[in-house]
Design a protein around this motif. Structure first.
Motif, mmCIF file in Angstrom:
data_model
loop_
_atom_site.group_PDB
_atom_site.id
_atom_site.type_symbol
_atom_site.label_atom_id
_atom_site.label_comp_id
_atom_site.label_asym_id
_atom_site.label_seq_id
_atom_site.Cartn_x
_atom_site.Cartn_y
_atom_site.Cartn_z
ATOM 1 N N ALA A 289 24.014 26.095 -10.304
ATOM 2 C CA ALA A 289 24.045 25.676 -11.711
ATOM 3 C C ALA A 289 23.362 26.693 -12.613
ATOM 4 O O ALA A 289 23.862 27.030 -13.693
ATOM 5 C CB ALA A 289 23.390 24.305 -11.861
ATOM 6 N N CYS A 290 22.217 27.209 -12.181
ATOM 7 C CA CYS A 290 21.456 28.148 -13.008
ATOM 8 C C CYS A 290 22.149 29.499 -13.112
ATOM 9 O O CYS A 290 22.128 30.139 -14.175
ATOM 10 C CB CYS A 290 20.046 28.312 -12.458
ATOM 11 S SG CYS A 290 19.032 26.822 -12.585
ATOM 12 N N CYS A 291 22.777 29.937 -12.027
ATOM 13 C CA CYS A 291 23.471 31.228 -12.054
ATOM 14 C C CYS A 291 24.629 31.222 -13.053
ATOM 15 O O CYS A 291 24.947 32.245 -13.661
ATOM 16 C CB CYS A 291 23.995 31.589 -10.665
ATOM 17 S SG CYS A 291 22.736 32.275 -9.569
ATOM 18 N N GLN A 292 25.259 30.054 -13.233
ATOM 19 C CA GLN A 292 26.400 29.987 -14.150
ATOM 20 C C GLN A 292 26.000 30.206 -15.600
ATOM 21 O O GLN A 292 26.844 30.575 -16.427
ATOM 22 C CB GLN A 292 27.102 28.635 -14.018
ATOM 23 C CG GLN A 292 27.861 28.460 -12.727
ATOM 24 C CD GLN A 292 28.547 27.112 -12.676
ATOM 25 O OE1 GLN A 292 29.433 26.814 -13.475
ATOM 26 N NE2 GLN A 292 28.135 26.273 -11.738
ATOM 27 N N VAL A 293 24.730 29.973 -15.917
ATOM 28 C CA VAL A 293 24.284 30.096 -17.317
ATOM 29 C C VAL A 293 23.191 31.146 -17.497
ATOM 30 O O VAL A 293 22.715 31.349 -18.618
ATOM 31 C CB VAL A 293 23.786 28.731 -17.849
ATOM 32 C CG1 VAL A 293 24.958 27.806 -18.114
ATOM 33 C CG2 VAL A 293 22.808 28.074 -16.896
ATOM 34 N N SER A 294 22.813 31.819 -16.424
ATOM 35 C CA SER A 294 21.747 32.821 -16.529
ATOM 36 C C SER A 294 22.157 34.106 -15.805
ATOM 37 O O SER A 294 22.090 34.187 -14.574
ATOM 38 C CB SER A 294 20.437 32.275 -15.945
ATOM 39 O OG SER A 294 19.447 33.280 -15.920
ATOM 40 N N THR A 295 22.563 35.077 -16.577
ATOM 41 C CA THR A 295 22.940 36.369 -15.999
ATOM 42 C C THR A 295 21.731 37.033 -15.342
ATOM 43 O O THR A 295 21.859 37.709 -14.313
ATOM 44 C CB THR A 295 23.502 37.297 -17.093
ATOM 45 O OG1 THR A 295 24.547 36.613 -17.782
ATOM 46 C CG2 THR A 295 24.056 38.579 -16.492
ATOM 47 N N THR A 296 20.553 36.829 -15.930
ATOM 48 C CA THR A 296 19.354 37.453 -15.367
ATOM 49 C C THR A 296 19.047 36.922 -13.973
ATOM 50 O O THR A 296 18.631 37.678 -13.092
ATOM 51 C CB THR A 296 18.135 37.215 -16.283
ATOM 52 O OG1 THR A 296 18.007 35.807 -16.524
ATOM 53 C CG2 THR A 296 18.313 37.932 -17.609
ATOM 54 N N LEU A 297 19.281 35.630 -13.750
ATOM 55 C CA LEU A 297 19.048 35.075 -12.417
ATOM 56 C C LEU A 297 20.075 35.624 -11.426
ATOM 57 O O LEU A 297 19.735 35.928 -10.282
ATOM 58 C CB LEU A 297 19.112 33.543 -12.453
ATOM 59 C CG LEU A 297 18.813 32.863 -11.114
ATOM 60 C CD1 LEU A 297 17.383 33.172 -10.651
ATOM 61 C CD2 LEU A 297 19.010 31.347 -11.213
#
Length: 905
Positions: A289-297
């Motif tokens: 979920a976080c990777c879909q909205v955070s390029t930095t992650l």
């Protein structure tokens, strides 16, 4: 009890008294409050009429009173130091949780006021979470357990989202309650100090003899609870969810926080939980979920070998996952790979090294969901430059297996991709790049038909006869009449665009096999294509995808239009073309096309749709009638007027042709056509400009249009009399370099003099130009010019002197006697007959020995009688009539003219 107001009053009194005693640090108050809270909790959680629950909670100010009490206790150090403080806080949290889990969150019929109260309660509770998770007296972590459980229940209630407040809740958390998110996330790691205290507490309470394993299990359970709660905050469920934006905001906050410099140690510790069977699934949900909205992650994870190794290890079965979770875990990992590649627009080394594994899963997996997820990774790798050789047969077989089995999908695709998108993108790419008869293979293997069935299923395509969605190819279902929104989780707009691009390519390469699909009324391809122009479908795309909606809508319309052009762009059997036209008519293609052009397309996008519109209107009388009906029901005038000002000469000429055809077929269409070219000032300036357009095609068709406007009556004469610019443009067309312009203008000038002589004086400059056109290399132009010359003397002798001066009579006689085209001959003779009504011109004909010349024609064109022997030869008789019919017409007209000149007619 729930409805008993006296009972409510007693409870309220008990709560008030015991709460006061608790805040004064009295054990007796804590005991009384504990008992009353237990009663309230049991009553709130009853499965009964919602009205009773609402009456009860309102009477006792639940959960406002318990929340206020928690706040007051946490604000009083003296109370926090009491040995019973932990237990009373636990009881209060349980009561609040009972409210969140009650019938209030399970009922569809809740008014806005109740929903707002529920939302306020959740946000107020979450504001207390950071302090509740750090109460010093919570040595056995029972309070932590209840606090996290309550937080998790709020997320579960929002997943049901009966109250329609999920998006507001999660958005609020991301904006205002990040401390609560951080506090729960902090509970997702092993705390050695806490574990040691837990062991000591067990010994002190004589619960165990200090068994580290049991204390460790309890700590693992609490960590799992925390991870599960965070996952519930950010994980997007497979089915539609109104809270998507809010969840994504929390995911964005967490993703950027984890990738932030200085947090590496905590982040690495958290993601190392991937290797623990108890935590693996929920940690994957959070990562995904976080990777879909955070390029930095994404960038952080792709550069950490241990985390990429963890993902591959899980994929290879090195972490023991529960059987019921295996499929979703594999799907998630494949989607995480896709997400990283899409976000970074490049292939990290770890993913490049794993490419062969992805391709193997795609080609060899027997589980459709894995194949579909691997296809998306594979397609993104290809876009990033991966070169791999896969046989078309293998790829088609893998795709076909998924198209026929979609029962096992467990995980929502990233970035709103559809389940089938990866397969569709691969098929589209293969069709574009692979040499050989791939398009033919698509059809022969059956994948082409199956693909369209799946797309029809996803789009809820409507059966035109029953007005119900087409049944699923796997199962029967109860259909709802009318339009149903598309299932974008199966095929997204991007996947649909891939299908349409494939369709254009397949239609191009296998035209003869594809066009018959448009000639069958219940063809899935036909119904799906036409459905894409349904006004409700277009609205759902336009309004459902924010800034991408308008472009997506236009692109789909243009692809569909291109597909519908194929039957008219290639040489096919007349019967097949008729069947296609009938199917497109029954499917209301033309009204939908007009609607699309009016509402969704810009000027520069109208070329193909308007051309299709022209082909339909010119191709069939029923389309013409349908078009005229649309004129009354839609804003067609403004659309066509707008098109006449287009920078595309093709669009302009096609619109002019449509209008010209309309008015040619019936005078009742003239008012509509005039309104298109009337101009804002009523001066027909748009039409004047078209007659002088820099495109010869536009000029010629504009001239023909004016000619057709005067075909049935003289209503246009007044316009030409007043608008010299328009008339002068027609006259100028007589000497245009383009032969078609000369043909069109000569036709218009002829009709301008046909009904009466009102324009004779203004048409005088035409005469020398018409004389020149009698020598034009184009026979039709000569014929038009001859007719125009005749019309200029039909109604008065005003122009006789000029006609005589320009030697019209000898020129027409020459055409009548010597032109090789019999149509020109006939028009010349008819013109002479008309002009012979004027005495001066009749005298000129006699001076030119017209009778002798015409008699010579009569002899040459006199039909010869058939011999008896030839009458039996039907083939020869038919041949004679076909070859000599025009000669008979020339002879007939010639004889009539001679009689008139001789005074016998």
């Amino acid at each position: 009890m729930l409805k008993d107001s006296k009972f409510h009053a007693r409870l309220n009194t008990r709560i008030q008294n015991s709460s006061t005693q608790v805040l004064d640090g009295m054990l007796e108050g804590a005991a009384k409050l504990k008992s009353v809270l237990r009663i309230i909790t049991n009553l709130i959680t009853l499965k009964c009429d919602l009205k009773w629950i609402l009456t009860f909670v309102k009477a006792l100010s639940i959960p406002q009173q318990p929340l206020k009490m928690i706040h007051n206790i946490l604000s009083k150090p003296t109370v926090r130091q009491q040995p019973w403080c932990q237990q009373i806080l636990i009881d209060l949290v349980i009561t609040v949780n009972a409210y969140f889990a009650s019938e209030v969150s399970w009922n569809d019929d809740i008014d806005k006021e109740v929903g707002q109260l529920y939302l306020n309660a959740m946000t107020e509770y979450m504001s207390l979470v950071p302090k509740l998770l750090n109460v010093s007296s919570d040595e056995d972590l029972r309070l932590r357990e209840q606090v996290i459980l309550c937080s998790m229940y709020t997320c579960e209630a929002m997943e049901r989202d009966k109250l329609k407040i999920g998006n507001q809740y999660f958005t609020h958390l991301a904006a205002k309650e990040t401390d609560a998110i951080d506090a729960i996330l902090a509970c997702c790691k092993l705390e050695e100090a806490r574990l040691k205290k837990l062991i000591e507490w067990d010994i002190l309470e004589e619960l165990t003899d200090g068994n580290e394993d049991m204390a460790g299990e309890r700590m693992d359970m609490l960590i799992s609870l925390g991870v599960t709660t965070v996952a519930a905050m950010v994980n997007l469920p497979l089915t539609a969810d109104d809270a998507v934006d809010g969840r994504r905001k929390i995911g964005h906050y967490l993703g950027d926080k984890m990738a932030c410099k200085g947090n590496e140690k905590q982040t690495d510790e958290f993601f190392m939980l991937l290797r623990h069977p108890l935590f693996c699934t929920n940690v994957l949900k959070i990562m995904y979920a976080c990777c879909q909205v955070s390029t930095t992650l994404c960038s952080y994870i792709s550069n950490q070998v241990q985390h990429m190794d963890s993902l591959m290890g899980i994929l290879m079965g090195k972490v023991e996952i529960q059987d019921m979770e295996v499929n979703s875990v594999i799907e998630m990992i494949l989607h995480i790979y896709s997400t990283i590649v899409i976000q970074l627009q490049t292939m990290p080394t770890a993913i490049t090294d794993a490419a062969s594994v992805m391709i193997s899963i795609f080609l060899e997996s027997t589980i459709a969901s894995h194949t579909a997820a691997a296809a998306l990774v594979f397609s993104q790798m290809i876009y990033c430059g991966l070169t791999v050789e896969v046989q078309p047969e293998e790829m088609l077989q893998a795709c076909l297996a998924v198209f026929t089995d979609l029962q096992q999908i467990c995980v929502r695709c990233p970035f709103d991709y559809g389940v089938l998108d990866g397969l569709l993108l691969l098929l589209c790419e293969m069709l574009a790049q692979t040499e050989g008869p791939v398009a033919q293979m698509y059809i022969e293997t059956g994948i082409w038909g199956t693909l369209w069935h799946r797309v029809a299923q996803a789009l809820q395509v409507i059966n035109l006869e029953t007005d119900t969605p087409i049944h699923d190819i796997d199962q029967d279902g109860e259909n709802v009449v009318g339009f149903n929104p598309p299932d974008w989780t199966l095929v997204s707009p991007q996947g649909l665009m891939a299908v349409l691009q494939m369709a254009v390519t397949v239609f191009t390469k296998e035209t003869n096999q594809c066009i018959p699909n448009l000639a069958v009324p219940d063809s899935i391809i036909l119904l799906t294509i036409v459905h894409l122009l349904h006004k409700d479908f277009l609205s759902s795309v336009y309004n459902g995808f924010h800034c991408d909606g308008p472009q997506l809508t236009a692109d789909m319309i243009l692809e569909v239009t291109q597909l519908c052009c194929f039957p008219f762009a290639v040489d096919i059997a007349e019967e097949l073309l008729h069947q296609v036209q009938q199917c497109l008519f029954n499917a209301s293609l033309l009204p939908r096309l007009i609607f699309c052009c009016t509402k969704y397309l810009k000027n520069e996008q109208l070329e193909i749709p308007i051309n299709l519109m022209l082909r339909l209107v010119l191709g069939s009388q029923q389309f013409l009638k349908q078009f005229c009906k649309c004129v009354k029901e839609q804003k067609t005038v403004s659309l066509l007027t707008q098109c006449t000002q287009s920078t595309s000469s093709t669009v302009v000429s096609d619109v002019v042709s449509i209008c010209s055809h309309l008015v040619r077929m019936s005078p009742q269409h003239a008012p509509f056509v005039k309104s298109v070219f009337h101009g804002s000032k009523g001066d027909y300036d748009p039409l004047s400009k078209l007659i002088k357009h820099n495109s010869a095609t536009v000029r010629s068709r504009a001239c023909s249009l004016v000619g057709n406007l005067m075909k049935h009556n003289s209503h246009m004469y007044g316009v030409l009399k007043q608008r010299e610019k328009l008339l002068n443009g027609l006259i100028a067309g007589l000497k245009d370099e383009d032969p078609n312009v000369r043909k069109g203008s000569s036709y218009a000038i002829g009709n301008a003099a046909y009904h009466n002589g009102d324009l004779y004086v203004k048409l005088k400059p035409c005469i020398p130009l018409l004389v020149e056109l009698l020598r034009d290399p184009v026979s039709k132009t000569k014929a038009n010019a001859a007719s125009a010359c005749g019309n200029l003397g039909a109604h008065s002798n005003v122009l006789c002197l000029e006609l005589k001066k320009q030697k019209i009579i000898p020129r027409l006689l020459d055409l009548a006697c010597h032109d090789q085209n019999q149509g020109v001959q006939v028009n010349a003779i008819l013109a002479l007959r008309t002009l012979s009504q004027q005495d001066e011109l009749k005298k000129e004909m006699m001076n030119q020995k017209a009778v002798d010349k015409l008699n010579a024609i009569s002899v040459a064109t006199t039909p010869r009688p058939l011999s008896r022997s030839s009458k039996s030869q039907s083939l020869l008789i038919n041949s004679f009539h076909s070859n000599n019919g025009s000669s008979s017409v020339v002879y007939s007209h010639c004889s009539k003219l001679v009689k008139m000149l001789q005074g016998k007619g």
